[in-house]
Design an enzyme around this catalytic site. Structure first.
Site, PDB file in Angstrom:
ATOM      1  N   LYS A   1      17.307   3.515   1.320  1.00 11.76           N
ATOM      2  CA  LYS A   1      18.149   3.470   2.525  1.00 11.76           C
ATOM      3  C   LYS A   1      19.322   2.549   2.241  1.00 11.76           C
ATOM      4  O   LYS A   1      19.260   1.364   2.587  1.00 11.76           O
ATOM      5  CB  LYS A   1      17.342   2.846   3.679  1.00 11.76           C
TER       6      LYS A   1
ATOM      7  N   GLU B   1       7.807   2.195  -6.122  1.00  8.22           N
ATOM      8  CA  GLU B   1       7.949   1.780  -4.727  1.00  8.22           C
ATOM      9  C   GLU B   1       8.083   3.001  -3.821  1.00  8.22           C
ATOM     10  O   GLU B   1       8.647   4.017  -4.220  1.00  8.22           O
ATOM     11  CB  GLU B   1       9.202   0.903  -4.570  1.00  8.22           C
ATOM     12  N   ASP B   2       7.588   2.871  -2.617  1.00  2.00           N
ATOM     13  CA  ASP B   2       7.756   3.939  -1.637  1.00  2.00           C
ATOM     14  C   ASP B   2       9.207   4.012  -1.178  1.00  2.00           C
ATOM     15  O   ASP B   2       9.817   5.070  -1.157  1.00  2.00           O
ATOM     16  CB  ASP B   2       6.804   3.755  -0.446  1.00  2.00           C
TER      17      ASP B   2
ATOM     18  N   LYS C   1       0.812  -1.194   0.000  1.00  2.00           N
ATOM     19  CA  LYS C   1       0.000   0.000   0.000  1.00  2.00           C
ATOM     20  C   LYS C   1       0.855   1.258   0.000  1.00  2.00           C
ATOM     21  O   LYS C   1       0.401   2.334  -0.347  1.00  2.00           O
ATOM     22  CB  LYS C   1      -0.867   0.044   1.271  1.00  2.00           C
ATOM     23  N   GLY C   2       2.114   1.118   0.409  1.00  2.00           N
ATOM     24  CA  GLY C   2       2.942   2.277   0.712  1.00  2.00           C
ATOM     25  C   GLY C   2       3.133   3.290  -0.404  1.00  2.00           C
ATOM     26  O   GLY C   2       3.400   4.461  -0.150  1.00  2.00           O
TER      27      GLY C   2
ATOM     28  N   ASP D   1       3.848   3.528   6.431  1.00  2.00           N
ATOM     29  CA  ASP D   1       3.186   3.297   7.713  1.00  2.00           C
ATOM     30  C   ASP D   1       4.125   2.766   8.780  1.00  2.00           C
ATOM     31  O   ASP D   1       5.199   2.248   8.498  1.00  2.00           O
ATOM     32  CB  ASP D   1       2.061   2.269   7.540  1.00  2.00           C
TER      33      ASP D   1
ATOM     34  N   PHE E   1      13.673   4.768  10.628  1.00  2.00           N
ATOM     35  CA  PHE E   1      12.351   4.302  10.219  1.00  2.00           C
ATOM     36  C   PHE E   1      11.453   5.505   9.964  1.00  2.00           C
ATOM     37  O   PHE E   1      11.243   6.330  10.848  1.00  2.00           O
ATOM     38  CB  PHE E   1      11.726   3.382  11.267  1.00  2.00           C
ATOM     39  N   VAL E   2      10.958   5.621   8.729  1.00  2.00           N
ATOM     40  CA  VAL E   2      10.177   6.802   8.353  1.00  2.00           C
ATOM     41  C   VAL E   2       8.717   6.443   8.091  1.00  2.00           C
ATOM     42  O   VAL E   2       8.398   5.308   7.727  1.00  2.00           O
ATOM     43  CB  VAL E   2      10.780   7.500   7.104  1.00  2.00           C
TER      44      VAL E   2
HETATM   45  P1  IMP Z   1      12.601  -4.078   1.536  1.00  2.00           P
HETATM   46  O1  IMP Z   1      12.071  -5.342   0.946  1.00  2.00           O
HETATM   47  O2  IMP Z   1      13.338  -4.348   2.803  1.00  2.00           O
HETATM   48  O3  IMP Z   1      13.407  -3.250   0.555  1.00  2.00           O
HETATM   49  O4  IMP Z   1      11.411  -3.228   2.065  1.00  2.00           O
HETATM   50  C1  IMP Z   1      10.470  -2.741   1.257  1.00  2.00           C
HETATM   51  C2  IMP Z   1       9.222  -2.382   2.028  1.00  2.00           C
HETATM   52  O5  IMP Z   1       9.397  -2.309   3.444  1.00  2.00           O
HETATM   53  C3  IMP Z   1       8.810  -0.991   1.613  1.00  2.00           C
HETATM   54  O6  IMP Z   1       8.049  -1.029   0.440  1.00  2.00           O
HETATM   55  C4  IMP Z   1       8.031  -0.529   2.817  1.00  2.00           C
HETATM   56  O7  IMP Z   1       6.684  -0.920   2.704  1.00  2.00           O
HETATM   57  C5  IMP Z   1       8.677  -1.220   3.987  1.00  2.00           C
HETATM   58  N1  IMP Z   1       9.615  -0.304   4.663  1.00  2.00           N
HETATM   59  C6  IMP Z   1      10.953  -0.346   4.639  1.00  2.00           C
HETATM   60  N2  IMP Z   1      11.504   0.652   5.356  1.00  2.00           N
HETATM   61  C7  IMP Z   1      10.473   1.361   5.840  1.00  2.00           C
HETATM   62  C8  IMP Z   1      10.381   2.557   6.665  1.00  2.00           C
HETATM   63  O8  IMP Z   1      11.355   3.187   7.090  1.00  2.00           O
HETATM   64  N3  IMP Z   1       9.112   2.971   6.939  1.00  2.00           N
HETATM   65  C9  IMP Z   1       7.999   2.333   6.505  1.00  2.00           C
HETATM   66  N4  IMP Z   1       8.048   1.236   5.735  1.00  2.00           N
HETATM   67  C10 IMP Z   1       9.268   0.747   5.410  1.00  2.00           C
HETATM   68 MG    MG Z   2       6.005  -0.935   0.310  1.00  2.00          MG
END
Ligand code: IMP
Ligand code: MG
Length: 175
Positions: free
Chosen positions: A130, A98-99, A41-42, A158, A151-152
């Site tokens: 990040k 992607e967010d 959803k992000g 969310d 963490f944002v």
């Molecule tokens: P990844 O698979 O670890 O790259 O994470 C991707 C997903 O984790 C993102 O699309 C977010 O939904 C969630 N996510 C990662 N870091 C954050 C954060 O700092 N705040 C909120 N959601 C996060």
């Molecule tokens: Mg996401």
């Protein structure tokens, strides 16, 4: 335990960068058949603003539901598709929206999945990255902001389903 928010990126800063990303995509993809794949959803707010900054007529928007998080702030490493695309992407130019790219596991998984569907190309547009947390290396073709390892929340992101409606991006701290 109380949660406090500190602004990291304000509304104006986000809006200006999203406009630039839209302009860049418009230039790069002129005349092509683009599908924006909005990762739910992000990414919903980012995608809503980004698509309106893209000046193209042959643009499709589709949605993909993905879950990789529990209620905490650490990725489980397991990416589950909760809602698939509504149409095939064969022969089309896909941009995954992607967010945030954190460990990179979600994007890496989606790139692998989409390549099996024979699109013409697959690129990634992420609002935030990040790099300190990367567990797999992924190329982010269109990137809004590189951020430090905090963490944002807000602008779609969310913490335990809260704060998605904030118009800015903030750091959440608990004390
Ligand atoms: P990844 O698979 O670890 O790259 O994470 C991707 C997903 O984790 C993102 O699309 C977010 O939904 C969630 N996510 C990662 N870091 C954050 C954060 O700092 N705040 C909120 N959601 C996060
Ligand atoms: Mg996401």
């Amino acid at each position: 335990m109380s949660e406090r928010l500190v602004t990291m990126l304000d509304q104006e800063t986000i809006a200006a960068r999203v406009k630039e990303l839209g302009a860049q995509i418009s230039r790069d993809y002129q005349g092509q058949n683009v599908v924006l794949v909005v990762v739910l959803k992000g990414s919903f707010l980012f995608a809503a603003d980004l698509c309106r900054a893209i000046d193209m007529h042959n643009l499709r928007i589709d949605f993909l539901g993905v879950r990789s998080y529990g209620e905490g702030t650490e990725t489980s490493g397991v990416v589950q598709i909760t809602q698939d695309l509504s149409r095939p992407i064969a022969g089309e130019d896909v941009i995954i929206v992607e967010d945030i790219v954190d460990t990179g596991l979600t994007i890496a998984h989606l790139m692998d999945l989409f390549r099996t569907r024979n699109p013409r190309s697959v690129k990634v547009c992420a609002l935030l990255h990040k790099p300190a947390r990367a567990r797999v290396s992924v190329d982010v073709d269109y990137l809004g902001f590189t951020i430090e390892d905090k963490f944002v929340v807000g602008y779609g992101l969310d913490f335990a389903e809260k704060y998605r409606n904030l118009p800015y991006i903030g750091i959440v701290t608990r004390d």
